[in-house]
Design a protein around this motif. Sequence first.
Motif, PDB file in Angstrom:
ATOM      1  N   GLY A 242       2.041  13.187 -10.546  1.00  0.00           N
ATOM      2  CA  GLY A 242       2.751  14.425 -10.251  1.00  0.00           C
ATOM      3  C   GLY A 242       3.934  14.689 -11.154  1.00  0.00           C
ATOM      4  N   ASP A 243       4.732  13.654 -11.401  1.00  0.00           N
ATOM      5  CA  ASP A 243       5.937  13.794 -12.233  1.00  0.00           C
ATOM      6  C   ASP A 243       6.102  12.525 -13.035  1.00  0.00           C
ATOM      7  OD1 ASP A 243       8.454  14.152 -13.342  1.00  0.00           O
ATOM      8  OD2 ASP A 243       9.308  15.065 -11.544  1.00  0.00           O
ATOM      9  N   ARG A 244       5.523  12.494 -14.228  1.00  0.00           N
ATOM     10  CA  ARG A 244       5.496  11.284 -15.051  1.00  0.00           C
ATOM     11  C   ARG A 244       6.904  10.803 -15.413  1.00  0.00           C
ATOM     12  NH1 ARG A 244       1.027  10.008 -18.091  1.00  0.00           N
ATOM     13  NH2 ARG A 244      -0.013  11.247 -16.480  1.00  0.00           N
ATOM     14  N   GLN A 245       7.791  11.723 -15.700  1.00  0.00           N
ATOM     15  CA  GLN A 245       9.151  11.353 -16.088  1.00  0.00           C
ATOM     16  C   GLN A 245       9.887  10.668 -14.942  1.00  0.00           C
ATOM     17  OE1 GLN A 245      11.475  14.576 -17.666  1.00  0.00           O
ATOM     18  NE2 GLN A 245      13.343  13.358 -17.839  1.00  0.00           N
ATOM     19  N   LEU A 246       9.767  11.226 -13.745  1.00  0.00           N
ATOM     20  CA  LEU A 246      10.407  10.617 -12.572  1.00  0.00           C
ATOM     21  C   LEU A 246       9.813   9.244 -12.293  1.00  0.00           C
ATOM     22  CD1 LEU A 246      12.344  10.844 -10.191  1.00  0.00           C
ATOM     23  CD2 LEU A 246      10.541  12.030  -8.922  1.00  0.00           C
ATOM     24  N   TYR A 247       8.513   9.094 -12.516  1.00  0.00           N
ATOM     25  CA  TYR A 247       7.854   7.796 -12.307  1.00  0.00           C
ATOM     26  C   TYR A 247       8.485   6.730 -13.194  1.00  0.00           C
ATOM     27  CZ  TYR A 247       4.453   4.111 -13.218  1.00  0.00           C
ATOM     28  OH  TYR A 247       3.864   2.904 -13.425  1.00  0.00           O
TER      29      TYR A 247
ATOM     30  N   GLY B  35       0.818  -1.206   0.000  1.00  0.00           N
ATOM     31  CA  GLY B  35       0.000   0.000   0.000  1.00  0.00           C
ATOM     32  C   GLY B  35       0.851   1.256   0.000  1.00  0.00           C
ATOM     33  N   SER B  36       1.931   1.252   0.788  1.00  0.00           N
ATOM     34  CA  SER B  36       2.829   2.407   0.832  1.00  0.00           C
ATOM     35  C   SER B  36       3.508   2.619  -0.518  1.00  0.00           C
ATOM     36  CB  SER B  36       3.884   2.205   1.936  1.00  0.00           C
ATOM     37  OG  SER B  36       3.278   2.045   3.190  1.00  0.00           O
ATOM     38  N   ILE B  37       3.958   1.518  -1.126  1.00  0.00           N
ATOM     39  CA  ILE B  37       4.628   1.627  -2.427  1.00  0.00           C
ATOM     40  C   ILE B  37       3.673   2.138  -3.497  1.00  0.00           C
ATOM     41  CG2 ILE B  37       5.730   0.296  -4.277  1.00  0.00           C
ATOM     42  CD1 ILE B  37       6.941  -1.497  -2.145  1.00  0.00           C
ATOM     43  N   MET B  38       2.459   1.581  -3.532  1.00  0.00           N
ATOM     44  CA  MET B  38       1.494   2.006  -4.552  1.00  0.00           C
ATOM     45  C   MET B  38       1.070   3.458  -4.351  1.00  0.00           C
ATOM     46  SD  MET B  38       1.390  -0.549  -6.513  1.00  0.00           S
ATOM     47  CE  MET B  38       0.132   0.033  -7.644  1.00  0.00           C
ATOM     48  N   LEU B  39       1.018   3.911  -3.096  1.00  0.00           N
ATOM     49  CA  LEU B  39       0.702   5.318  -2.828  1.00  0.00           C
ATOM     50  C   LEU B  39       1.784   6.227  -3.402  1.00  0.00           C
ATOM     51  CD1 LEU B  39      -1.015   7.512  -1.471  1.00  0.00           C
ATOM     52  CD2 LEU B  39       0.272   7.089   0.644  1.00  0.00           C
ATOM     53  N   VAL B  40       3.046   5.874  -3.153  1.00  0.00           N
ATOM     54  CA  VAL B  40       4.164   6.662  -3.691  1.00  0.00           C
ATOM     55  C   VAL B  40       4.138   6.652  -5.217  1.00  0.00           C
ATOM     56  CG1 VAL B  40       6.679   6.781  -3.864  1.00  0.00           C
ATOM     57  CG2 VAL B  40       5.602   6.318  -1.661  1.00  0.00           C
TER      58      VAL B  40
END
Length: 325
Positions: free
Chosen positions: A203-208, A191-196
Amino acid sequence: MSSREDYERMRLQEQQDQVELELELQRNHTISIHSFPKLSEYYAHMTAFVSLAIFIATLLTILNISIYLTTVMRLCRHLDKPLRIPSILMVSLYPVISVAALVTILVPSSWFLCHTVMHAMFMVGGPIFRTLLFRYVISEQNYLKETSAEAVSLNTPPVCCCCGCLPTVVPTKAKLCISRYLVWQMPFWQGSIMLVMNVLYYGDRQLYHEVMLFFIPFIVGSIILGAWSLQITVRMITKIRGDYQLRKKMFCLQLVVMLCKLQYLVLYEQLNHIKMGGEYPINHTVYKQTIINILILVEMVLVSMMAQSAYRTPIQLQIDQMNVH
């Protein structure tokens, strides 16, 4: 001599400009194929394929909800409260997934959030299913009394595929506590990972795209540990409640992660090799997402029917005796 150098310089500059123009056109074409349309553009350029897909998806979702309501009514008639609530929660996973798939088709840009909801159904379903398993034997302490510390094999899927020499262990309160933690880590860790990942994606597609691969081993490891603990628990409870179709219930839960996660990722990549759709806004990505989610909707109807069959048992005796009188 100077004019010749100027000519060469101009020619190189033209070639460089031409290459940059071609790269820009290619970049724009890639964006137009793989980007998600705005909602207003999506419905303004609706095609026959998308319209038909929305109609079929709506029907499949209604069918899944109907199967769910029928199952819930049967569970309410046949089960007491300790078993009724977790059983209803377990069969609720599949209509929620269907609604998420339908929303993905209706609002394509919401696909990652809806995919997270699908993934969350396995994270949440694992602890609920473990709770249900031990309620079949009243409690963990009662299980230890009924089995008289009978040894249990740890050599179960999915860990048995890579660790075939695991020993048998005698269940104790401490070991059951470890088993509980292995299941309960799924909703907290994943859940924590999916939230991040959702924050990064929207918020920032490139960083994702740069960091998402680093999260995958942690998610996979968490799923494997949770599924392994559940498989061991199913094997333990089956020895004394063999007529409760526990393996079938576990298989229904496993299908959530297999169809909504593994199948989703495989098809998402494989369909990139097939030319579908047109230019933005009803582009390749829209067609790809629509096909995948229609498939998931069909599969969820079948899984709901399988779950309905699996949760026919147990029928508690005190309910039957009340009906007789």
